[in-house]
Design an enzyme around this catalytic site. Sequence first.
Site, PDB file in Angstrom:
ATOM      1  N   CYS A   1       0.834  -1.197   0.000  1.00  0.00           N
ATOM      2  CA  CYS A   1       0.000   0.000   0.000  1.00  0.00           C
ATOM      3  C   CYS A   1       0.875   1.256   0.000  1.00  0.00           C
ATOM      4  CB  CYS A   1      -0.907  -0.087   1.227  1.00  0.00           C
ATOM      5  SG  CYS A   1      -1.561   1.457   1.796  1.00  0.00           S
TER       6      CYS A   1
ATOM      7  N   GLU B   1      -4.385  -4.356  -3.932  1.00  0.00           N
ATOM      8  CA  GLU B   1      -4.226  -2.963  -4.379  1.00  0.00           C
ATOM      9  C   GLU B   1      -4.777  -2.817  -5.798  1.00  0.00           C
ATOM     10  OE1 GLU B   1      -3.134   0.153  -3.330  1.00  0.00           O
ATOM     11  OE2 GLU B   1      -3.263  -0.688  -1.336  1.00  0.00           O
TER      12      GLU B   1
HETATM   13  C1  LIG Z   1      -6.243   1.485  -0.971  1.00  0.00           C
HETATM   14  C2  LIG Z   1      -5.099   2.366  -0.563  1.00  0.00           C
HETATM   15  N1  LIG Z   1      -3.849   1.870  -0.658  1.00  0.00           N
HETATM   16  C3  LIG Z   1      -2.809   2.648  -0.297  1.00  0.00           C
HETATM   17  C4  LIG Z   1      -2.980   3.937   0.187  1.00  0.00           C
HETATM   18  C5  LIG Z   1      -1.809   4.800   0.549  1.00  0.00           C
HETATM   19  N2  LIG Z   1      -1.530   4.931   1.936  1.00  0.00           N
HETATM   20  C6  LIG Z   1      -2.355   4.550   2.909  1.00  0.00           C
HETATM   21  S1  LIG Z   1      -1.686   4.837   4.454  1.00  0.00           S
HETATM   22  C7  LIG Z   1      -0.290   5.462   3.805  1.00  0.00           C
HETATM   23  C8  LIG Z   1       0.813   5.973   4.632  1.00  0.00           C
HETATM   24  C9  LIG Z   1       0.447   6.537   5.930  1.00  0.00           C
HETATM   25  O1  LIG Z   1      -0.531   7.496   5.960  1.00  0.00           O
HETATM   26  C10 LIG Z   1      -0.346   5.441   2.422  1.00  0.00           C
HETATM   27  C11 LIG Z   1       0.727   5.917   1.560  1.00  0.00           C
HETATM   28  C12 LIG Z   1      -4.302   4.417   0.263  1.00  0.00           C
HETATM   29  N3  LIG Z   1      -4.581   5.657   0.705  1.00  0.00           N
HETATM   30  N4  LIG Z   1      -5.330   3.613  -0.114  1.00  0.00           N
END
Ligand SMILES: Cc1ncc(C[n+]2csc(CCO)c2C)c(N)n1
Length: 229
Positions: free
Chosen positions: A142, A214
Amino acid sequence: MVKSSQQDRFTRQLHDRVLQVWEQIHRHPFVQGIKDGSLPMERFMFYMKQDYVFLKDYAKLFALGAVKAEDTETIKWFSGLLHETLHTEMDLHRSYCKEIGIGEEELENEKATPINLAYTRYMLAASQQGSLAELVSCLLPCMWSYHEIGTMLKREAGNLSGHPYGPWIEMYASEDFGSLSRWLKDKLDEWAEGKTNQELEALQNHFLTTSRFEFMFWDMVYYGHEWPV
Ligand SMILES: Cc1ncc(C[n+]2csc(CCO)c2C)c(N)n1
């Protein structure tokens, strides 16, 4: 201790293993539509709302990380990230939504679609049952893939002033986000040392599974897959 070279780092092997999945994410019409601004705002807002629900559960992984960590630096890191996600990252969602009249109450009441629910339940179950390294291998795609997407879009989109998705691109391309995945990658490389092949395989499976989720999340928000009945 001799630091492993870039080539034989465990996280490099993980990245190689999911390359095809991540390439498909980069080419996904939703991601490409963010880049050139052609993605209808209505689709983007559906994504924002679903992502808001996702982040509430994803943030709980950071709380679990703090519970499972042994050293103060790691506990501090996870608790800092828990705060940052609920504030900085989710602020972006709140401000996009506010602009088009979606209030916090509506965001709070949004329900997860099947893919969204399956993705967060998978990570929460694996992280509750498994080691800290398992938790990190679930949540890393993620963070890492978003920074890759953000930097690619910033490089390719040109001038972002006035771009409807400029703030989104800027946030995920930012050095702050880059340093988050770098810190986690270094930790996972450290924790992977000395693990058995069976344990490493479990980490690889989590990384592949959440990379696939993802991709499915992008597909879900693009095609609007919701509960069939
Ligand atoms: C489905 C989905 N996958 C990844 C992220 C990205 N993301 C989520 S938390 C984080 C780091 C800490 O805040 C990051 C980069 C998202 N928003 N939604």
